[in-house]
Design a protein around this motif. Sequence first.
Motif, short mmCIF file in Angstrom:
data_model
loop_
_atom_site.label_atom_id
_atom_site.label_comp_id
_atom_site.label_asym_id
_atom_site.label_seq_id
_atom_site.Cartn_x
_atom_site.Cartn_y
_atom_site.Cartn_z
N ASP A 6 10.44 -7.26 -40.37
CA ASP A 6 10.39 -5.78 -39.96
C ASP A 6 9.14 -5.41 -39.07
O ASP A 6 7.96 -5.94 -39.59
CB ASP A 6 10.89 -5.10 -40.93
N ARG A 45 15.10 9.42 -40.14
CA ARG A 45 14.36 8.27 -39.60
C ARG A 45 13.57 8.62 -38.32
O ARG A 45 13.37 7.73 -37.52
CB ARG A 45 15.50 7.15 -39.17
N LYS A 76 16.13 -1.26 -30.94
CA LYS A 76 16.95 -1.02 -31.59
C LYS A 76 17.01 0.75 -31.74
O LYS A 76 16.28 1.27 -31.35
CB LYS A 76 16.69 -1.59 -33.19
N HIS A 77 18.00 1.44 -32.39
CA HIS A 77 19.41 0.60 -32.92
C HIS A 77 20.34 1.25 -31.83
O HIS A 77 20.56 2.27 -31.63
CB HIS A 77 19.75 1.47 -34.52
N TYR A 111 24.46 0.81 -36.79
CA TYR A 111 25.25 0.77 -37.99
C TYR A 111 26.66 1.37 -37.39
O TYR A 111 28.04 1.18 -37.91
CB TYR A 111 24.95 1.24 -38.95
N ASP A 162 22.48 -4.94 -36.61
CA ASP A 162 21.51 -4.45 -37.92
C ASP A 162 22.14 -5.21 -39.02
O ASP A 162 23.20 -5.64 -39.10
CB ASP A 162 21.64 -2.70 -37.84
N GLU A 171 14.50 6.13 -44.51
CA GLU A 171 15.72 5.46 -44.10
C GLU A 171 16.82 5.67 -44.87
O GLU A 171 16.78 5.80 -46.05
CB GLU A 171 15.59 3.82 -43.91
C1 BGC Z 1 17.40 -1.20 -40.48
C2 BGC Z 1 16.68 -1.95 -39.46
C3 BGC Z 1 16.05 -2.98 -39.98
C4 BGC Z 1 16.76 -4.04 -40.86
C5 BGC Z 1 16.12 -5.29 -41.39
C6 BGC Z 1 18.22 -2.15 -41.42
O1 BGC Z 1 18.82 -1.54 -42.72
O2 BGC Z 1 18.47 -0.30 -39.94
O3 BGC Z 1 15.99 -0.96 -38.89
O4 BGC Z 1 15.05 -3.69 -38.95
O5 BGC Z 1 17.58 -3.25 -41.92
O6 BGC Z 1 15.28 -4.62 -42.63
#
Ligand code: BGC
Length: 758
Positions: free
Chosen positions: A40, A110, A143-144, A190, A222, A479
Motif C-alpha cells: 500500500d 477517504r 485507484k479506485h 468496490y 480492489d 477508510e
Molecule cells: C483499499 C485499497 C487498498 C487495498 C489493499 C482496499 O481495502 O480500498 O485502496 O490498496 O485495500 O490494502
Amino acid sequence: MKYDVDALTLEEKASLLSGHDDWYTETIDRLGIPAIEVGDGPHGLRKETGVDMVWVPATGFPTASAMGASWDRDLVRRVAAAIGAEARAEGVQVVLGPGVNMKRSPLCGRNFEYFAEDPMLAGELGAAYVRGLQETGVGASLKHFAANNQEIERTRISVEADERTLREIYLAAFERVVKTADPWTVMCSYNRLHGVHASENRWLLTEILRDEWGYEGLVVSDWNAVHHRVRALAAGLDLEMPGTGGVTDAEIVAAVRSGELPESVVDGAARRVLRLVERAYPGPDLVNGPIVDLGVPPGRRLSAEQLALLRADEHHALAREAAAGCVTLLRNENAALPLKKGRIAVVGAFAAHARIQGGGSSGVDPTRVDNALDLLSEVYGDRLGYAPGYVHKPMNAYQDDLRAYLDAHDSPFVDDGRGPARRSAALAEALRLAAAAERVAAGVDSAQAGRLIDEAAAVAAGAEVIVVFAGLPLAFEQEADDRTTLALPADQVALIERLAGLEATLVVVLSNGAAVTMDPWHDRADAIVEAWLPGQAGAGAVVDVLLGRVNPSGKIAETFPLAVEDTPAYVTWTGERGTVLYGEGVFIGYRWYDALRREVRYPFGHGLSYTTFAYTDLDVLIGDAVQVSCTVTNTGTVAGQEIVQLYVGDPDAAVRRPLRELRGFEKIKINPGDSVRVTFALDDRDFAYWDVAAGRGDGKFGAWRREGGEFVIEVGASSRDIRLRTSIDLPDDPKLAPLVPDEDLLKLGASRFTQGYR
Ligand code: BGC
C-alpha cells in the motif's frame, strides 16, 4: 516479451490471474516466472509484516488532500519518487496508489486520500505521482476506478450518474493519468455503477479504459472486490487480489473448458500479468529489498544501517519540504502571522502528538514524527506555556486508543456487535468503536473535557498569542467509514470559543484531511492555518510558516462550505436501499456553489501568502490552440509562490454548464518586485462538454463537443478571486456533426442521459 504466454498450460495461465496471497502475485516455478510484491501507499509505503497492524517503518509524507493543496506537479513527482525508492529498498514492486477519485461530498471518510474536487487538478497531480514513482522502476496502481466517492456501503452501493457527469467529472482524472502517465496498473473500485460492480463492468474496464483510452496495462481488483470471477475476467479485470487459494482459478479453467469463456481472454489477461512482472521484477538480488534482507522483525524499529538504506534523513527533509508546500493560510487578519516574539500559549494535544495521516490501508508506520510543541519550545523557551486542551489518546502514529478516549469521557465502549459486516471481524469492531468515539466527540461535555478547557484557559491567560492546534481525530477520517458531521469535536469547539474570549491574538492550526466547518468561532480567530494531514515532518513545516521562515503557498483543492446542508450531495448522501443518485450531475465542488451563487467559507483555490500578487496584461491568442497569458507581479516585500489559476466558462451552451471550470494552473515563485509571464495552452477538449446525443457513426452516441460561441476566459488567485477576465468566440468543432436539434433527440428513444451507456 521475455515470458511467453503460449508456453503456459491453461491452469498455469489461470493461476496467474489471482494473487498468491494478500500481497504477492503467483509464481510459475517450472518456467522461472517470479512473483512480485505489491504494497500500500500512496502517502508512504505500508509493507505488512505478517502481524496485524504492524508494518515496516517508512517515511510518512503528506496525504493526497494536502498534496492537492500544493498544486505542485514537481513536488508530487519528487515525493512519489522517494516512495518508489523506499519501495525498492523494502522489496515492494507495485505501490497501490495514487487515488484520484473526486470529492463528491466533504463527508467521505477517504477524501484525505484524494487530491481534489476538480478532475483537472487531480489528474495532473495523479499523473505527476505516477511518473515519479515509475521513474524508480516501481509500478503505480491508479485507484479506485471508478465513482468510489463514499465509504459507507462502498462494496455494494450502486452509483447512478448520467454519462455526461461520469465523463466530465468522475472519469476525467483517470483519463488524464492513463493517457499521459501510463500507470502500470489500474485498480477497480468496490462499488457498483448502474447496478454492475466495477470489477465486472465491461463498459468501464474495456470499452472506456482500453478501447477508448488505449490503456494496455493491467487491471487489478480492489481487495476482495471480485464477486464473480469469470464475469469479471470477461469484463476486463485481469488480476484478482488477494488470492483465493486457487478456487477462482479453477472457475476460470472450467469456464474455458465448457466454452463459456474464450481462452483468448485468459491469454490476454495472463499476458498483462507477465508484462507487469517483466516491468517490475528487479531480479533475485533486489527482490526482497536490502532493508528486508537485513531482517525486520515485526514491531522492531529500523537499525541505523536500514535507515541509511531507506535514505530516511533525506526523505524526512523532503517530507518537510512537501508539507511546507501544502500548508494553507486561510485567514490572516491584521497580519497576525508570522508570529512575533513574546509570550506564547500552545494549546491542543495535536501539538504534542501530531496528527499526520488518516486511518486505513494508507496508514504508514513513520520513521519518526516531529511535534510542533518541541519545535516551538526550542524557539520560545520559558516564554511558552502548553496545555493539551482536549483528550487525545494515540497508541501510535496510525491508531488511536479509542477505548481510552471513551473511558476518559465517561462513555466506556459497549460493543453490541451491531452494524454492517466487514472483511474481518476486527475491522468491523474497529469501525463500531470509531463510530462510538465519533458520537461522543460530537457532543462531548464530560467533566474531563471541562477540566482540560479550564486548564488551557489558565495557561493562556497573560499570553500575547495563543496557538491552538485543533482538527479531526483519526476516527473521523478513515477508510470504510464516512464522517457524520463537518464540525470539529464539540470539546475542541468549546475550547476555541473559550480562548477566543481572551485578550491574546488567536491562531488556529487545523489538522484534518478534508473540509471542516468553523462555527461559531471562525470570525474570532485572527489567523487560521490549514496544516492538513501533513505527514511525519509536517510539524516542522507548520512551525516554519508560523514563524515566517516559510511563506505559505498552499491553496485549498476543495471548497470549505459554510454548512453541510450547502454541499452538493447533501440530499442524496449516502444513498438509500443500495443506490445513490448523483442528482447534482456535473455540479460538484465549486461548480455547485458557483451555480447556486452560494456563499462559502473558503472557495476552491483560496490560500493566502505573506506577500501580495498583482495580475495584469491578459492576452489571448487564437490559433491551433488557444494561448492565454498574463503577468503576475509580487507586490509585497517577501518572496512568495503564487498558484495562478485559469478557468473557462461557456455561457451559451446547449447544455447547462458550470460557470467556470479549471483548465490550467501554474505555481510560480516570484521575488518581491519581480514579474513573471505565465502562459497556458488550451485545446479543443478544454472548451468541450460531453454531448450525449452526438452520434459516433457506429450506432453509439456521445462525444466531446466544443460548441461554437462565446467562451469566458478568467485568470485568478482562486475560483472566487478572479483578477482578469475576457471573452472569446470560437467556431463549432469542425470534426463533429452539428448539434442534434431537440426534436431529433426525442426520436432517439432512450433517455438522453443514459444514451450510449453500455
Ligand atoms: C483499499 C485499497 C487498498 C487495498 C489493499 C482496499 O481495502 O480500498 O485502496 O490498496 O485495500 O490494502
